[in-house]
Design a protein around this motif. Structure first.
Motif, PDB file in Angstrom:
ATOM      1  N   SER A 321       0.899  -1.437  -0.060  1.00 10.25           N
ATOM      2  CA  SER A 321       0.051   0.108   0.056  1.00 10.25           C
ATOM      3  C   SER A 321       0.852   1.339  -0.072  1.00 10.25           C
ATOM      4  O   SER A 321       0.425   2.470  -0.125  1.00 10.25           O
ATOM      5  N   SER A 322       2.116   1.163   0.187  1.00 11.07           N
ATOM      6  CA  SER A 322       3.216   2.212   0.047  1.00 11.07           C
ATOM      7  C   SER A 322       3.369   2.761  -1.182  1.00 11.07           C
ATOM      8  O   SER A 322       3.965   3.994  -1.613  1.00 11.07           O
ATOM      9  N   VAL A 323       3.057   2.340  -2.300  1.00 13.20           N
ATOM     10  CA  VAL A 323       3.756   2.482  -3.480  1.00 13.20           C
ATOM     11  C   VAL A 323       2.550   2.512  -4.834  1.00 13.20           C
ATOM     12  O   VAL A 323       1.372   1.923  -4.635  1.00 13.20           O
ATOM     13  N   ASP A 324       2.888   3.029  -5.859  1.00 13.31           N
ATOM     14  CA  ASP A 324       1.920   2.958  -6.977  1.00 13.31           C
ATOM     15  C   ASP A 324       2.378   1.354  -7.609  1.00 13.31           C
ATOM     16  O   ASP A 324       3.367   0.855  -7.548  1.00 13.31           O
ATOM     17  N   ARG A 325       0.910   0.717  -7.863  1.00 17.41           N
ATOM     18  CA  ARG A 325       1.303  -0.555  -8.308  1.00 17.41           C
ATOM     19  C   ARG A 325       0.069  -1.008  -9.458  1.00 17.41           C
ATOM     20  O   ARG A 325      -0.939  -0.457  -9.245  1.00 17.41           O
ATOM     21  N   ALA A 326       0.280  -2.130 -10.029  1.00 18.53           N
ATOM     22  CA  ALA A 326      -0.632  -2.450 -10.921  1.00 18.53           C
ATOM     23  C   ALA A 326      -0.857  -3.799 -11.185  1.00 18.53           C
ATOM     24  O   ALA A 326       0.000  -4.783 -10.590  1.00 18.53           O
ATOM     25  N   LEU A 327      -2.112  -4.439 -11.468  1.00 17.27           N
ATOM     26  CA  LEU A 327      -2.181  -5.974 -11.489  1.00 17.27           C
ATOM     27  C   LEU A 327      -2.862  -6.244 -12.830  1.00 17.27           C
ATOM     28  O   LEU A 327      -3.860  -5.913 -13.154  1.00 17.27           O
ATOM     29  N   LEU A 328      -2.101  -6.935 -13.682  1.00 19.94           N
ATOM     30  CA  LEU A 328      -2.459  -7.482 -14.937  1.00 19.94           C
ATOM     31  C   LEU A 328      -3.067  -9.078 -14.800  1.00 19.94           C
ATOM     32  O   LEU A 328      -2.413  -9.860 -14.276  1.00 19.94           O
ATOM     33  N   THR A 329      -4.262  -9.338 -14.971  1.00 17.86           N
ATOM     34  CA  THR A 329      -5.049 -10.614 -14.585  1.00 17.86           C
ATOM     35  C   THR A 329      -5.146 -11.385 -16.148  1.00 17.86           C
ATOM     36  O   THR A 329      -6.070 -10.741 -16.824  1.00 17.86           O
ATOM     37  N   PHE A 330      -4.867 -12.440 -16.159  1.00 11.97           N
ATOM     38  CA  PHE A 330      -5.330 -13.316 -17.375  1.00 11.97           C
ATOM     39  C   PHE A 330      -6.506 -14.132 -16.735  1.00 11.97           C
ATOM     40  O   PHE A 330      -6.393 -14.986 -16.105  1.00 11.97           O
TER      41      PHE A 330
END
Length: 443
Positions: A321-330
């Protein structure tokens, strides 16, 4: 007799015709599908590849510790060998052998892989050193498991170092505690070695790599290591697992410990974790994952039965939760989503010792492997381009409607987009399907 002979000959011809493609099969790692997204395409640079044999001196010898005996007064230590494959931009006009010899999942069968990288050719002489990307495989795996991604990235102006993690490869697989303790340490040691060799006039890497500008890509246990290296500390409970690091040796990575607080390296600017393991078995909690210090891209299959999805990879993504992050889901993809190379032809057989078909280590029940590889190449190119090269042109490739199936293809006759066009950038019409891309900002 004539009829029988004729029939047998015809049958033989059919069998021979069917067998011929297998006999001539090339285990290609560089396949570009017709529906590959734009940034999956290989870059302009020719690619070289070389092997490094490194030794990480004076490490705790996890395999020599008996977890059933009393904790020794002094933990045994050893010099830990690590083989590293390095892909790099090659000198213009270079020519060389593009075959790679690699062992597959059974640990016994050596196969030939074919890509674009040329063995031991001279490197390019760049005006400025290239960013470094470190690649870390799963348990078990080897340095070639993500070779499709490594050489693809190298063609775009990066040096890529892929590690054979001792005690964790197909041929050295041993006590899991070694992987738990050593994975992040291996990653950081290789970073140090690449930095050292970049200053060594006798090394082919001299002046070629900028280790101060590094990205990390880890799959499964490599993703576990990437989360630790990025600053995510493990739980106290996981340090005490009887099947884990013996006698609390995993405590060096425990959230809040002095050793873990001092672990993250500012030279590593970002990380991509594909199917990272650990949340599913209590290695992470929200407090420990707050320690992640760098932007991260996660990739996962929504039906991952190894690392799990909702209570696994997605949970790590949500709690960093302290950073920018992304999730790519197949969607409907499993644990093999995105990372493994296409299954070598020799792997399509049942193995009595393993108890499963060797090819299942590489394949997915729903997704075509080369298709997933291309998508991973696309997003890795964009993510690393954005975070290691500061390429603003990459931003639009990550400004996406969350569910790819909801994207609207709406173009004018001259090929320019209409106002309501929000199809995933880089994907051709009707090709962005079955994917989700979600982002979260620091809390």
């Amino acid at each position: 007799m004539r009829l029988t002979t004729k029939t047998t000959g015809s049958a033989l011809a059919v069998i021979t015709a069917m067998a011929a493609p297998m006999a001539q099969a090339e285990n290609r790692i560089d396949t570009q599908m017709p529906n590959a997204p734009d940034m999956a395409a290989y870059g302009d640079a020719a690619i070289g590849v070389r092997q490094l044999d490194l030794v990480h001196k004076d490490q705790i010898d996890i395999l020599s510790i008996d977890p059933a005996a009393d904790k020794p007064e002094t933990l045994p230590r050893y010099d830990r060998p690590l083989t590293v494959e390095v892909w790099y931009p090659a000198a213009e006009g270079a020519t060389g052998d593009t075959a790679i010899k690699a062992f597959i999942r059974d640990g016994k069968t050596e196969v030939t892989l074919q890509g674009k990288a040329m063995r031991d050719v001279d490197p390019a002489q760049p005006d400025a050193a290239y960013p470094l990307v470190i690649v870390s495989h799963g348990y078990p795996g080897n340095r070639f498991l993500m070779s499709h991604l490594a050489e693809n990235i190298a063609s775009k102006g990066y040096v890529v170092a892929s590690i054979d993690h001792t005690d964790s490869t197909y041929r050295t697989q041993a006590a899991f505690g070694s992987t738990l303790v050593n994975r992040s340490l291996d990653q950081l040691f290789v970073l140090d070695e690449m930095a050292r060799l970049s200053q060594d006039e006798s090394s082919f890497l001299n002046g070629l790599v900028n280790a101060d500008n590094t990205g990390l890509i880890g799959y499964s246990m490599g993703g576990y290591g990437a989360v630790i290296t990025a600053g995510g500390g493990v739980t106290e409970a996981s340090v005490g697992y009887g099947w884990g690091g013996p006698h609390g040796t995993l405590g060096i990575h425990q959230a809040g410990s002095e050793t873990h607080t001092n672990l993250p390296d500012p030279r590593i600017k970002t990380a991509i974790a594909i199917g990272p393991w650990g949340m599913n078995t209590g290695f992470w909690d929200a407090e420990g994952l707050k320690g992640v210090q760098i932007p991260m891209l996660f990739m996962a299959g929504s039906e991952d039965m190894v690392s799990l999805y909702e209570k696994g990879v997605r949970g790590i993504w949500e709690n960093a939760s302290s950073v920018d992050r992304a999730l790519l889901t197949f969607e409907n993809g499993g644990h093999n989503a995105a990372a493994p190379m296409p299954a070598p032809a020799e792997s399509f057989r049942d193995d009595a010792e393993l108890g499963f078909n060797v090819s299942s280590h590489y394949t997915d029940p729903v997704w075509d492997t080369a298709r997933m590889n291309n998508i991973a190449q696309h997003f890795a190119t964009v993510w690393m381009g954005q975070h290691l090269k500061g390429d603003a042109e990459m931003d639009g490739y990550l400004d996406l409607v969350e569910n790819s199936n909801d994207g609207v293809w709406s173009m004018n006759e001259d090929g320019t987009p209409k106002e309501d066009h929000n199809y995933w950038k880089g994907f051709d019409k009707d090709t962005a399907k079955g994917l989700r891309y979600e982002t979260m900002s620091p809390e």
